[in-house]
Design a protein around this motif. Structure first.
Motif, PDB file in Angstrom:
ATOM      1  N   TRP A 288       0.847  -1.177   0.000  1.00  0.00           N
ATOM      2  CA  TRP A 288       0.000   0.000   0.000  1.00  0.00           C
ATOM      3  C   TRP A 288       0.881   1.224   0.000  1.00  0.00           C
ATOM      4  O   TRP A 288       1.998   1.192   0.491  1.00  0.00           O
ATOM      5  CB  TRP A 288      -0.892  -0.096   1.244  1.00  0.00           C
ATOM      6  CG  TRP A 288      -0.902   1.030   2.214  1.00  0.00           C
ATOM      7  CD1 TRP A 288      -1.880   1.974   2.325  1.00  0.00           C
ATOM      8  CD2 TRP A 288       0.058   1.339   3.235  1.00  0.00           C
ATOM      9  NE1 TRP A 288      -1.582   2.835   3.350  1.00  0.00           N
ATOM     10  CE2 TRP A 288      -0.392   2.473   3.925  1.00  0.00           C
ATOM     11  CE3 TRP A 288       1.278   0.787   3.632  1.00  0.00           C
ATOM     12  CZ2 TRP A 288       0.299   3.067   4.982  1.00  0.00           C
ATOM     13  CZ3 TRP A 288       1.969   1.359   4.676  1.00  0.00           C
ATOM     14  CH2 TRP A 288       1.469   2.486   5.341  1.00  0.00           C
ATOM     15  N   SER A 289       0.433   2.331  -0.629  1.00  0.00           N
ATOM     16  CA  SER A 289       1.261   3.531  -0.614  1.00  0.00           C
ATOM     17  C   SER A 289       0.444   4.800  -0.382  1.00  0.00           C
ATOM     18  O   SER A 289       0.953   5.756   0.182  1.00  0.00           O
ATOM     19  CB  SER A 289       2.045   3.662  -1.922  1.00  0.00           C
ATOM     20  OG  SER A 289       1.153   3.878  -2.991  1.00  0.00           O
ATOM     21  N   GLU A 290      -0.832   4.794  -0.790  1.00  0.00           N
ATOM     22  CA  GLU A 290      -1.675   5.993  -0.626  1.00  0.00           C
ATOM     23  C   GLU A 290      -2.206   6.051   0.806  1.00  0.00           C
ATOM     24  O   GLU A 290      -2.201   5.054   1.509  1.00  0.00           O
ATOM     25  CB  GLU A 290      -2.856   5.935  -1.608  1.00  0.00           C
ATOM     26  CG  GLU A 290      -2.433   5.933  -3.068  1.00  0.00           C
ATOM     27  CD  GLU A 290      -1.505   7.087  -3.403  1.00  0.00           C
ATOM     28  OE1 GLU A 290      -1.855   8.229  -3.029  1.00  0.00           O
ATOM     29  OE2 GLU A 290      -0.434   6.861  -3.981  1.00  0.00           O
ATOM     30  N   PRO A 291      -2.677   7.232   1.256  1.00  0.00           N
ATOM     31  CA  PRO A 291      -3.320   7.286   2.596  1.00  0.00           C
ATOM     32  C   PRO A 291      -4.444   6.258   2.698  1.00  0.00           C
ATOM     33  O   PRO A 291      -5.108   5.956   1.704  1.00  0.00           O
ATOM     34  CB  PRO A 291      -3.881   8.707   2.648  1.00  0.00           C
ATOM     35  CG  PRO A 291      -3.030   9.495   1.717  1.00  0.00           C
ATOM     36  CD  PRO A 291      -2.640   8.550   0.611  1.00  0.00           C
ATOM     37  N   PHE A 292      -4.674   5.729   3.913  1.00  0.00           N
ATOM     38  CA  PHE A 292      -5.765   4.782   4.127  1.00  0.00           C
ATOM     39  C   PHE A 292      -7.106   5.484   3.969  1.00  0.00           C
ATOM     40  O   PHE A 292      -7.233   6.674   4.257  1.00  0.00           O
ATOM     41  CB  PHE A 292      -5.699   4.201   5.543  1.00  0.00           C
ATOM     42  CG  PHE A 292      -4.663   3.133   5.720  1.00  0.00           C
ATOM     43  CD1 PHE A 292      -4.392   2.216   4.721  1.00  0.00           C
ATOM     44  CD2 PHE A 292      -3.973   3.014   6.922  1.00  0.00           C
ATOM     45  CE1 PHE A 292      -3.437   1.212   4.892  1.00  0.00           C
ATOM     46  CE2 PHE A 292      -3.015   2.021   7.115  1.00  0.00           C
ATOM     47  CZ  PHE A 292      -2.758   1.118   6.085  1.00  0.00           C
ATOM     48  N   SER A 293      -8.114   4.708   3.558  1.00  0.00           N
ATOM     49  CA  SER A 293      -9.476   5.253   3.589  1.00  0.00           C
ATOM     50  C   SER A 293     -10.077   4.864   4.939  1.00  0.00           C
ATOM     51  O   SER A 293      -9.636   3.901   5.573  1.00  0.00           O
ATOM     52  CB  SER A 293     -10.297   4.698   2.421  1.00  0.00           C
ATOM     53  OG  SER A 293     -10.615   3.350   2.661  1.00  0.00           O
ATOM     54  N   ARG A 294     -11.063   5.638   5.400  1.00  0.00           N
ATOM     55  CA  ARG A 294     -11.682   5.369   6.705  1.00  0.00           C
ATOM     56  C   ARG A 294     -12.359   4.006   6.698  1.00  0.00           C
ATOM     57  O   ARG A 294     -13.122   3.710   5.779  1.00  0.00           O
ATOM     58  CB  ARG A 294     -12.739   6.442   6.984  1.00  0.00           C
ATOM     59  CG  ARG A 294     -12.416   7.399   8.102  1.00  0.00           C
ATOM     60  CD  ARG A 294     -13.509   8.441   8.188  1.00  0.00           C
ATOM     61  NE  ARG A 294     -14.471   8.129   9.235  1.00  0.00           N
ATOM     62  CZ  ARG A 294     -14.363   8.549  10.489  1.00  0.00           C
ATOM     63  NH1 ARG A 294     -13.354   9.299  10.843  1.00  0.00           N
ATOM     64  NH2 ARG A 294     -15.273   8.232  11.385  1.00  0.00           N
ATOM     65  N   PRO A 295     -12.124   3.165   7.723  1.00  0.00           N
ATOM     66  CA  PRO A 295     -12.724   1.828   7.722  1.00  0.00           C
ATOM     67  C   PRO A 295     -14.211   1.849   8.065  1.00  0.00           C
ATOM     68  O   PRO A 295     -14.890   0.821   7.961  1.00  0.00           O
ATOM     69  CB  PRO A 295     -11.929   1.087   8.802  1.00  0.00           C
ATOM     70  CG  PRO A 295     -11.420   2.153   9.705  1.00  0.00           C
ATOM     71  CD  PRO A 295     -11.213   3.371   8.854  1.00  0.00           C
ATOM     72  N   ILE A 296     -14.731   3.005   8.486  1.00  0.00           N
ATOM     73  CA  ILE A 296     -16.135   3.122   8.870  1.00  0.00           C
ATOM     74  C   ILE A 296     -16.586   4.535   8.483  1.00  0.00           C
ATOM     75  O   ILE A 296     -15.774   5.460   8.436  1.00  0.00           O
ATOM     76  CB  ILE A 296     -16.293   2.849  10.390  1.00  0.00           C
ATOM     77  CG1 ILE A 296     -17.762   2.728  10.783  1.00  0.00           C
ATOM     78  CG2 ILE A 296     -15.593   3.893  11.239  1.00  0.00           C
ATOM     79  CD1 ILE A 296     -17.974   2.138  12.175  1.00  0.00           C
ATOM     80  N   VAL A 334     -17.764  -2.684   8.148  1.00  0.00           N
ATOM     81  CA  VAL A 334     -16.391  -2.186   8.302  1.00  0.00           C
ATOM     82  C   VAL A 334     -15.636  -2.556   7.028  1.00  0.00           C
ATOM     83  O   VAL A 334     -15.755  -3.684   6.546  1.00  0.00           O
ATOM     84  CB  VAL A 334     -15.721  -2.839   9.521  1.00  0.00           C
ATOM     85  CG1 VAL A 334     -14.288  -2.358   9.685  1.00  0.00           C
ATOM     86  CG2 VAL A 334     -16.535  -2.567  10.789  1.00  0.00           C
ATOM     87  N   THR A 335     -14.886  -1.579   6.470  1.00  0.00           N
ATOM     88  CA  THR A 335     -14.220  -1.831   5.186  1.00  0.00           C
ATOM     89  C   THR A 335     -12.700  -1.758   5.320  1.00  0.00           C
ATOM     90  O   THR A 335     -12.162  -1.131   6.232  1.00  0.00           O
ATOM     91  CB  THR A 335     -14.688  -0.822   4.111  1.00  0.00           C
ATOM     92  OG1 THR A 335     -14.464   0.502   4.622  1.00  0.00           O
ATOM     93  CG2 THR A 335     -16.148  -1.000   3.773  1.00  0.00           C
ATOM     94  N   VAL A 336     -12.040  -2.378   4.372  1.00  0.00           N
ATOM     95  CA  VAL A 336     -10.573  -2.441   4.332  1.00  0.00           C
ATOM     96  C   VAL A 336     -10.026  -1.060   3.943  1.00  0.00           C
ATOM     97  O   VAL A 336     -10.459  -0.483   2.961  1.00  0.00           O
ATOM     98  CB  VAL A 336     -10.142  -3.511   3.291  1.00  0.00           C
ATOM     99  CG1 VAL A 336      -8.638  -3.488   3.061  1.00  0.00           C
ATOM    100  CG2 VAL A 336     -10.622  -4.895   3.719  1.00  0.00           C
ATOM    101  N   PRO A 337      -9.073  -0.501   4.720  1.00  0.00           N
ATOM    102  CA  PRO A 337      -8.599   0.864   4.451  1.00  0.00           C
ATOM    103  C   PRO A 337      -7.513   0.956   3.384  1.00  0.00           C
ATOM    104  O   PRO A 337      -7.271   2.030   2.833  1.00  0.00           O
ATOM    105  CB  PRO A 337      -8.037   1.304   5.806  1.00  0.00           C
ATOM    106  CG  PRO A 337      -7.551   0.039   6.412  1.00  0.00           C
ATOM    107  CD  PRO A 337      -8.487  -1.045   5.951  1.00  0.00           C
ATOM    108  N   GLY A 338      -6.865  -0.172   3.084  1.00  0.00           N
ATOM    109  CA  GLY A 338      -5.786  -0.166   2.100  1.00  0.00           C
ATOM    110  C   GLY A 338      -5.417  -1.600   1.766  1.00  0.00           C
ATOM    111  O   GLY A 338      -5.733  -2.527   2.518  1.00  0.00           O
ATOM    112  N   ALA A 339      -4.750  -1.793   0.631  1.00  0.00           N
ATOM    113  CA  ALA A 339      -4.442  -3.142   0.157  1.00  0.00           C
ATOM    114  C   ALA A 339      -3.659  -3.951   1.185  1.00  0.00           C
ATOM    115  O   ALA A 339      -2.851  -3.400   1.928  1.00  0.00           O
ATOM    116  CB  ALA A 339      -3.642  -3.054  -1.140  1.00  0.00           C
TER     117      ALA A 339
END
Ligand SMILES: [Zn+2]
Length: 431
Positions: A288-296, A334-339
């Protein structure tokens, strides 16, 4: 005469610092403090970031250049500052680094932590050696930050390291070398892997993340960078990185009789051992390299922030909240924030239904107390993939998501990574 004047100065500082500590200092009063500060010889000028501040607003208010303020504090991204972060104000009286006193600190305590002497600290700050310090009081310390000429050794041509990391946050190290080297970095006793940075950066740069726990320091901590030279000798250099005080609260937790058994090692230890064994894996490549997305979703607010120091049943404040809690009903996904790759997906005693994702380079995210788990161990996941539903399984008193971020096993502030990815290294390196 001089002694009287100093006593007056000290009383003045005590009053002002007490106000800062209590958090009741209005911006207008703060400007007054800074103006007064200029009149006092050798007084370190610092500013503690308040809720709602941005670096731009602070720079404007203090009448200093934004870039200068950022550079003086080792801030690579001017959009990322933390409430409670103590900023040095460039152009003010002192260019020496400053450390902030903790409750109960004496100059002798600081001297011990910093590996210097009471006499040196007393002289630098024009203080009596036996003076009582107040929590939050800035104390000047001997310069330790390496100069430009010291940022190269052997085949290492350039080292970029933060001059300061706020407790609980993560710094970045980048190293450039004139030929491929097998580099190692040891940060405060923690062996870190160093790996090539994004392909878009100039060749020869490698790097790693420098995690700090919410309980580390404040003080200087060693970062050793080295490599095996052709003759088999290890060439290395040790730098000092200042870890400054974070903005965390303290919390007393009283467990009712009977619930105390929930903290029994027999109940808690097996999963701790299992998780630390997972977090010790750091040979997964960076996924992963980009900022994480919010998991919620943003509509679910923080109910308990990362870093709060905790005392159980009156014991010492030797632990802290290792993640960020978001209150939400049990139907929320709840979702995955990054690869990454799912490293664990199972029910645990304390953490309930738990998912851990390995994002590579020693970075893991964890999701506790879920009511349902949608992923399985070994599964490759991408940003936005559903991983489970909010719940209150395990040692939990209501539906919420506990989200945590571990780097080499150290629980760091996760929200920083919603703003910064490892791609930010490109910005720091300047190409
Ligand atoms: Zn939590």
């Amino acid at each position: 005469m001089l002694a009287t004047r100093r006593n007056k100065q000290m009383r003045f500082w005590r009053k002002l610092l007490a106000s800062i500590f209590l958090g009741v200092l209005a911006a207008s009063l703060l400007l007054g403090l800074l103006e007064s500060g200029r009149a006092l010889a050798q007084t370190p000028a610092t500013y503690t970031v308040q809720p709602g501040d941005t670096l731009f607003v602070i720079a404007n208010r203090l009448g200093v250049e934004l870039a200068e303020l950022a550079a003086a504090n080792g801030i690579a991204d001017v959009n990322v500052i933390a409430v409670g972060q103590v900023l040095l104000i460039p152009g003010a009286e002192s260019s020496l680094p400053v450390i902030v006193a903790r409750p109960g600190d004496s100059l002798a305590d600081l001297a011990l932590r910093l590996g210097t002497t009471v006499e040196q600290l007393a002289a630098l700050n024009q203080m009596e050696p036996a003076i009582r310090l107040f929590p939050g009081q800035p104390v000047q310390i001997p310069p330790e930050a390496p100069g430009d000429t010291e940022l190269r050794f052997g085949a290492v041509t350039n080292v970029r390291l933060p001059s300061q990391i706020v407790q609980g946050r993560t710094g970045r190290l980048a190293v450039q070398s004139s030929r491929p080297l097998s580099l190692t970095a040891t940060w405060n006793g923690l062996s870190l892997g160093i790996q090539p940075l994004s392909a878009t950066v100039a060749s020869g740069w490698e790097g790693t993340l420098l995690p700090t726990s919410a309980l580390l320091g404040p003080g200087f901590f060693p970062l050793e960078i080295g490599y095996a030279a052709g003759n088999g000798n290890i060439l290395s250099r040790t730098f000092s990185v200042l870890v400054s005080a974070g903005p965390y609260d303290s919390q007393l937790i009283e467990l009712p009789d009977g619930k105390g058994s929930l903290l029994d090692p027999e109940f808690t230890q097996p999963e701790i051992e299992k998780l630390y064994a997972l977090w010790a894996v750091n040979d997964t490549p960076l996924l992963w390299s980009e900022p994480f997305s919010r998991p919620i979703g943003l509509e679910y607010p923080t109910t308990s922030p990362y870093g709060t120091r905790r005392s159980y049943n009156g014991g010492p404040y030797s632990s802290y909240h290792t993640g960020q809690d978001f209150g939400a009903p049990a139907t929320v996904t709840v979702t995955v924030p990054g690869a990454g790759i799912v490293a664990l997906a199972e029910a645990l005693n304390v953490r309930g239904n738990a998912v851990v994702i390995d994002h590579g380079a020693g970075v893991f995210t964890g999701y506790w107390h879920l009511s349902k788990i949608f992923v399985t161990t070994g599964q490759v996941v991408a940003t936005g993939d559903p991983l489970g539903l909010v719940g209150t399984t395990g040692l939990s008193t209501g539906n919420h998501l506990h989200w945590e971020l571990r780097i080499y096993g150290v629980a760091v502030e996760p929200l920083q990574f919603l703003e910064e990815g490892v791609g930010e290294w490109r910005v720091e390196i300047g190409d």
